[in-house]
Design an enzyme around this catalytic site. Structure first.
Site, PDB file in Angstrom:
ATOM      1  CG  HIS A 133     -39.480  18.610 -80.564  1.00 19.73           C
ATOM      2  ND1 HIS A 133     -40.172  19.893 -79.682  1.00 19.73           N
ATOM      3  CD2 HIS A 133     -40.789  17.904 -80.718  1.00 19.73           C
ATOM      4  CE1 HIS A 133     -41.409  19.680 -79.613  1.00 19.73           C
ATOM      5  NE2 HIS A 133     -41.873  18.426 -80.174  1.00 19.73           N
ATOM      6  CG  ASP A 210     -34.984  16.831 -76.916  1.00 15.55           C
ATOM      7  OD1 ASP A 210     -35.648  15.857 -76.328  1.00 15.55           O
ATOM      8  OD2 ASP A 210     -35.721  17.345 -77.845  1.00 15.55           O
ATOM      9  CD  GLN A 213     -40.160  10.820 -79.086  1.00 16.51           C
ATOM     10  OE1 GLN A 213     -40.591   9.763 -78.618  1.00 16.51           O
ATOM     11  NE2 GLN A 213     -41.248  11.728 -79.040  1.00 16.51           N
ATOM     12  CE  LYS A 236     -43.034  13.931 -75.851  1.00 21.47           C
ATOM     13  NZ  LYS A 236     -43.696  14.198 -77.135  1.00 21.47           N
ATOM     14  CB  CYS A 374     -43.212  19.910 -82.680  1.00 24.63           C
ATOM     15  SG  CYS A 374     -44.783  20.236 -82.228  1.00 24.63           S
TER      16      CYS A 374
HETATM   17  N1  PMP Z   1     -38.237  16.862 -77.955  1.00 27.01           N
HETATM   18  C1  PMP Z   1     -38.743  15.754 -78.563  1.00 27.01           C
HETATM   19  C2  PMP Z   1     -37.737  14.991 -79.569  1.00 27.01           C
HETATM   20  C3  PMP Z   1     -40.035  15.536 -78.601  1.00 27.01           C
HETATM   21  O1  PMP Z   1     -40.397  14.403 -79.277  1.00 27.01           O
HETATM   22  C4  PMP Z   1     -40.700  16.258 -77.632  1.00 27.01           C
HETATM   23  C5  PMP Z   1     -42.388  15.871 -77.606  1.00 27.01           C
HETATM   24  N2  PMP Z   1     -42.903  15.626 -78.911  1.00 27.01           N
HETATM   25  C6  PMP Z   1     -40.236  17.561 -77.040  1.00 27.01           C
HETATM   26  C7  PMP Z   1     -38.802  17.726 -77.142  1.00 27.01           C
HETATM   27  C8  PMP Z   1     -41.178  18.184 -76.058  1.00 27.01           C
HETATM   28  O2  PMP Z   1     -41.638  17.454 -75.236  1.00 27.01           O
HETATM   29  P1  PMP Z   1     -42.626  18.231 -74.207  1.00 27.01           P
HETATM   30  O3  PMP Z   1     -43.735  18.828 -75.117  1.00 27.01           O
HETATM   31  O4  PMP Z   1     -43.116  16.955 -73.088  1.00 27.01           O
HETATM   32  O5  PMP Z   1     -41.946  19.208 -73.282  1.00 27.01           O
END
Ligand code: PMP
Length: 416
Positions: A133, A210, A213, A236, A374
């Protein structure tokens, strides 16, 4: 007493009982019952989370820590109890190792700036994967610009699986930090994180995972994974936005300099100099998202009441059903076909732009996400600017997948 949400087999969920906990699922969109298939972007919240936050605002709203009055003490206890629940949820050895942040993004930036920045010099490398991401790419790029280090990217194959052996071979002496996503939000791939952490540890390279998910979909045990940092977001995992966590062992947090300065993170302040508080307070400058922390604790309680094994089993069955149903649609191509996947299906359809797919099926009450998710580098690797993405949560049913399929077929007819 038996939990009403657990299916009697113990290998799934009573989804009808789960659905009854989510008020938003009662609403109609464009005259149709909502089919929410965008949980990877942000999950819906059960009434247990909404009520926990409402209760804080109605009954004991006050700033936390250092307050001597009753409301402040009650709020502090609720916030710190949430920290303890979050720690247990990921099997952290101690609650003091859980830093509340705004979410995954802030957690990664914190580690990049506070932990990694002082350790990097020109010629050093940061190693990530091709399926990250943007939150696990850009903070490292900024860090590389600041330090003269270089970003290295481990490849993925055409199923969207990490090429683990290549990644291990890339763990050279220059690599000072590794960032890896546990579950890809764009492709659904579940990465062999324990193996990557094991190999990295043998070479003395710290690993940040990270987990944005992963925490909503499967049991997570940071000790079993063997990682150095684990990051995730409340929204999430059926909790509030604006709150998330960073886990790291206490000795790591103790050795790290503060990320932001301000109230709460200090011990003693004078104009001559300041001494810092112990972790986790050292990394929580300013008044935190108190209601958010309490809501995240309630989300953890909710998921624990379901059982994360049951959540994973239930979603795996639905993922199989959805994959089969979507594959049967003519002209539909699934992007990301890893053997280990969590509840995400990215796809394209011949002759229709993903944004049009999303807009049309919204008129049937079906909410999905379209775009680059993203994760531009991962999507571009498949020669695409964008995909449509279905993501599953604990409240989704086979009937909803059937509604999705009908809506997609109708969309395809419009463009035929
Ligand atoms: N990493 C992953 C794999 C994500 O799916 C997301 C959110 N789409 C993020 C990081 C970023 O999370 P946040 O916007 O809640 O900081």
């Amino acid at each position: 007493m038996a939990d009403p949400h657990r299916a009697s087999s113990g290998t799934g969920l009573d989804v009808d009982a789960v659905r009854a906990d989510f008020p938003v699922l009662e609403r109609q969109v464009h005259g149709h019952p909502l089919v929410y298939l965008d949980t990877a972007a942000s999950a819906q919240r059960p009434r247990q989370v909404i009520e926990a936050m409402d209760d804080y605002y109605r009954r004991y709203n006050a700033n936390i820590h250092r307050g001597v009055h009753t409301l402040s003490q009650e709020a502090t206890e609720a916030f710190e109890q949430a920290r303890r629940r979050v720690a247990e949820f990921i099997n952290a050895p101690a609650a003091g190792e859980v830093v509340f942040t705004r979410g995954t993004t802030e957690s990664i930036n914190l580690v990049a700036q506070s932990f990694a920045r002082p350790r990097l010099a020109p010629g050093d490398e940061v190693l990530i994967t091709h399926m990250e991401h943007h939150s696990n790419i850009v903070p490292w790029q900024i860090l590389c610009e600041q330090t003269g280090a270089e970003l290295q990217v481990a490849p993925i194959n055409d199923r969207g699986e990490l090429e683990v052996d290549t990644m291990v071979a890339m763990m050279t002496e220059q690599v000072r930090m590794i960032g890896i996503v546990h579950v890809s939000n764009a492709l659904g791939t579940v990465n062999p994180v324990a193996k990557v952490c094991h190999e990295a540890r043998q070479r003395g390279i710290p690993v940040l995972v990270d987990g944005a998910q992963a925490t909503p979909h499967m049991p997570v045990d940071v000790q079993a994974l063997g990682c150095d940092f684990y990051c995730f977001s409340g929204h999430k995992m059926y909790g509030p936005t604006g709150i998330g966590a960073l886990w790291a062992p206490l000795e790591t947090l103790v050795a790290m300099p503060p990320y932001q300065g301000g109230g709460e993170m200090i011990s003693v302040v004078s104009f001559e100099g300041t001494t810092y508080n112990e972790p986790p307070a050292k990394f929580e400058a300013g008044t935190p998202h108190i209601a958010g922390g309490i809501g995240l604790g309630a989300a953890v309680d909710y998921l624990e009441s379901l059982g994360m094994d049951n959540v994973a089993a239930s979603e795996a069955q639905l993922l199989d059903y959805a994959t089969e149903s979507l594959s049967a649609i003519e002209g539909l191509r699934i992007v990301g076909t890893a053997r280990a996947k969590a509840g995400v299906i990215s796809f394209t359809m011949d002759g229709i732009h993903p944004n049009d797919i999303g807009t049309i099926i919204d008129h049937y009450g079906v909410a999905i996400r379209t775009g680059h998710h993203c994760a531009m580098p991962a999507i571009r690797l498949f020669g695409l600017p964008a995909t449509a993405r279905v993501s599953l949560g604990i409240y989704n049913t086979r009937q909803e997948i059937d509604r999705l399929v009908e809506a997609l077929i109708s969309a395809a007819r419009l463009f035929a």
